[in-house]
Write a protein that holds these residues in place. Structure first.
Motif, short mmCIF file in Angstrom:
data_model
loop_
_atom_site.label_atom_id
_atom_site.label_comp_id
_atom_site.label_asym_id
_atom_site.label_seq_id
_atom_site.Cartn_x
_atom_site.Cartn_y
_atom_site.Cartn_z
N SER A 3 -7.62 21.51 6.36
CA SER A 3 -6.49 21.18 5.49
C SER A 3 -5.31 20.69 6.33
CB SER A 3 -6.04 22.40 4.69
OG SER A 3 -7.05 22.82 3.82
N PRO A 4 -4.58 19.68 5.83
CA PRO A 4 -3.39 19.22 6.54
C PRO A 4 -2.33 20.33 6.62
CG PRO A 4 -3.94 17.75 4.71
CD PRO A 4 -4.82 18.94 4.60
N LEU A 5 -1.56 20.31 7.69
CA LEU A 5 -0.47 21.28 7.87
C LEU A 5 0.86 20.61 7.61
CD1 LEU A 5 0.41 24.16 8.79
CD2 LEU A 5 0.66 23.18 11.09
N ILE A 6 1.67 21.24 6.77
CA ILE A 6 3.02 20.76 6.48
C ILE A 6 4.00 21.81 6.96
CG2 ILE A 6 4.65 20.10 4.68
CD1 ILE A 6 2.16 19.21 3.01
N ALA A 7 4.92 21.41 7.83
CA ALA A 7 5.96 22.31 8.31
C ALA A 7 7.09 22.31 7.28
CB ALA A 7 6.48 21.86 9.66
N ILE A 8 7.55 23.51 6.92
CA ILE A 8 8.70 23.65 6.02
C ILE A 8 9.77 24.38 6.82
CG2 ILE A 8 9.55 24.53 3.82
CD1 ILE A 8 6.62 24.50 2.84
N LEU A 9 10.77 23.64 7.25
CA LEU A 9 11.78 24.15 8.17
C LEU A 9 13.12 24.29 7.45
CD1 LEU A 9 10.87 21.91 11.24
CD2 LEU A 9 9.94 24.16 10.61
N ASN A 10 13.76 25.42 7.67
CA ASN A 10 15.02 25.75 7.00
C ASN A 10 16.09 26.08 8.02
OD1 ASN A 10 14.24 26.09 3.96
ND2 ASN A 10 12.59 27.05 5.13
N LEU A 44 -2.67 22.82 -3.73
CA LEU A 44 -2.79 21.47 -3.18
C LEU A 44 -3.78 21.39 -2.02
CD1 LEU A 44 1.01 20.52 -3.15
CD2 LEU A 44 -0.75 19.66 -4.73
N ASP A 45 -4.27 22.54 -1.58
CA ASP A 45 -5.20 22.64 -0.46
C ASP A 45 -4.58 22.09 0.83
OD1 ASP A 45 -7.56 23.44 0.79
OD2 ASP A 45 -8.51 21.48 0.48
N VAL A 46 -3.35 22.53 1.09
CA VAL A 46 -2.69 22.22 2.36
C VAL A 46 -2.20 23.52 2.98
CG1 VAL A 46 -1.97 19.89 1.66
CG2 VAL A 46 -0.42 21.81 1.29
N GLY A 47 -2.06 23.51 4.28
CA GLY A 47 -1.48 24.65 4.98
C GLY A 47 0.01 24.44 5.16
N ILE A 48 0.75 25.55 5.26
CA ILE A 48 2.19 25.44 5.53
C ILE A 48 2.57 26.33 6.70
CG2 ILE A 48 2.84 24.79 3.18
CD1 ILE A 48 3.85 27.71 2.80
N ASP A 49 3.60 25.92 7.37
CA ASP A 49 4.25 26.72 8.41
C ASP A 49 5.72 26.80 7.99
OD1 ASP A 49 5.21 27.98 10.65
OD2 ASP A 49 4.76 26.33 12.03
N ARG A 69 0.78 18.40 15.68
CA ARG A 69 0.34 19.67 15.08
C ARG A 69 0.39 19.62 13.56
NH1 ARG A 69 2.20 24.79 13.63
NH2 ARG A 69 4.37 24.23 13.69
N ALA A 70 1.46 19.07 13.02
CA ALA A 70 1.64 18.99 11.57
C ALA A 70 1.48 17.54 11.12
CB ALA A 70 3.01 19.52 11.17
N GLN A 71 1.20 17.36 9.84
CA GLN A 71 1.07 16.00 9.31
C GLN A 71 2.34 15.55 8.59
OE1 GLN A 71 -1.80 18.23 9.21
NE2 GLN A 71 -2.09 17.06 11.08
N GLY A 72 3.27 16.49 8.37
CA GLY A 72 4.52 16.14 7.72
C GLY A 72 5.52 17.28 7.84
N ILE A 73 6.79 16.96 7.62
CA ILE A 73 7.87 17.94 7.70
C ILE A 73 8.69 17.90 6.43
CG2 ILE A 73 10.00 18.61 8.90
CD1 ILE A 73 8.84 17.27 11.44
N ILE A 74 8.87 19.07 5.83
CA ILE A 74 9.84 19.25 4.76
C ILE A 74 10.96 20.06 5.39
CG2 ILE A 74 10.29 20.38 2.55
CD1 ILE A 74 7.27 19.88 1.91
N ILE A 75 12.17 19.56 5.27
CA ILE A 75 13.28 20.23 5.95
C ILE A 75 14.48 20.39 5.04
CG2 ILE A 75 14.12 18.08 6.99
CD1 ILE A 75 14.88 19.84 9.49
N ASN A 76 15.00 21.60 5.01
CA ASN A 76 16.32 21.87 4.43
C ASN A 76 17.21 22.19 5.61
OD1 ASN A 76 18.64 22.82 3.28
ND2 ASN A 76 17.61 23.97 1.67
N ASP A 95 7.80 11.02 14.74
CA ASP A 95 7.00 10.00 14.06
C ASP A 95 6.10 10.60 12.98
OD1 ASP A 95 6.30 7.35 13.60
OD2 ASP A 95 4.56 7.48 14.94
N LEU A 96 6.70 11.42 12.11
CA LEU A 96 5.99 12.04 10.98
C LEU A 96 6.79 11.77 9.71
CD1 LEU A 96 5.19 15.56 12.48
CD2 LEU A 96 3.52 13.76 11.95
N PRO A 97 6.12 11.78 8.56
CA PRO A 97 6.89 11.69 7.32
C PRO A 97 7.76 12.94 7.15
CG PRO A 97 4.56 12.05 6.84
CD PRO A 97 4.68 11.86 8.32
N VAL A 98 8.98 12.72 6.69
CA VAL A 98 9.96 13.80 6.51
C VAL A 98 10.50 13.72 5.08
CG1 VAL A 98 12.23 14.67 7.22
CG2 VAL A 98 10.64 13.76 8.94
#
Length: 151
Positions: A3-10, A44-49, A69-76, A95-98
């Motif tokens: 599963s793709p990994l999505i980083a969720i950074l706050n 969604l069958d994705v991993g999160i950090d 390591r991750a395939q995308g970043i969600i950031i607050n 160079d990742l989608p944010v």
């Protein structure tokens, strides 16, 4: 296939969610947000950090760790949204989608909150939809990642 990994950074002060200015941010805690994200990610069958820090340098290091390591970043980025060119530079370098997320609508708040350095690195911005913005960002990021894999 893994599963793709999505980083969720706050960023700073988000550890105070539920306590800090509930009239602006609501009573939901950051632990509640993490649980919401875990539930959505499972569907969604994705991993999160999922991480939170009050330190700008630590946040930048976490962004840098996402490369490879991750395939995308969600950031607050919280307060660093309006102040951190260094965070912008890190997001551009990986160079990742944010996707940038804000619980409140930053455009209805104080004028200094209207400008975001982070937006220059983001494929999209979600603001003003409360903590549900995280769930929407996860769905959008998953769509972005899956579209990249099929091209």
């Amino acid at each position: 296939m893994e599963s793709p990994l999505i980083a969720i950074l706050n960023g700073p002060n988000l550890n105070m969610l539920g306590l800090r200015q509930p009239e602006v941010y609501g009573r939901t805690t950051l632990d509640d947000v993490e649980q919401l994200c875990a539930q959505v990610a499972e569907k969604l069958d994705v991993g999160i950090d999922f991480r939170q820090t009050n330190g700008e340098g630590e946040l930048i290091s976490w962004v840098q760790e996402c490369r490879g390591r991750a395939q995308g970043i969600i950031i607050n980025p919280a307060g660093y949204t309006h102040t951190s060119v260094a965070l912008l530079d890190a997001l551009l370098a990986v160079d990742l989608p944010v996707i940038e997320v804000h619980i409140s609508n930053i455009h209805r708040r104080e004028p200094f909150r209207h400008h975001s350095y982070v937006s220059k690195a983001a494929v999209g911005v979600i603001c003003g939809l409360g903590v549900q913005g995280y769930a929407l960002a996860l769905q959008a990021m998953t769509d972005i990642i899956m579209n990249e894999e099929t091209q």
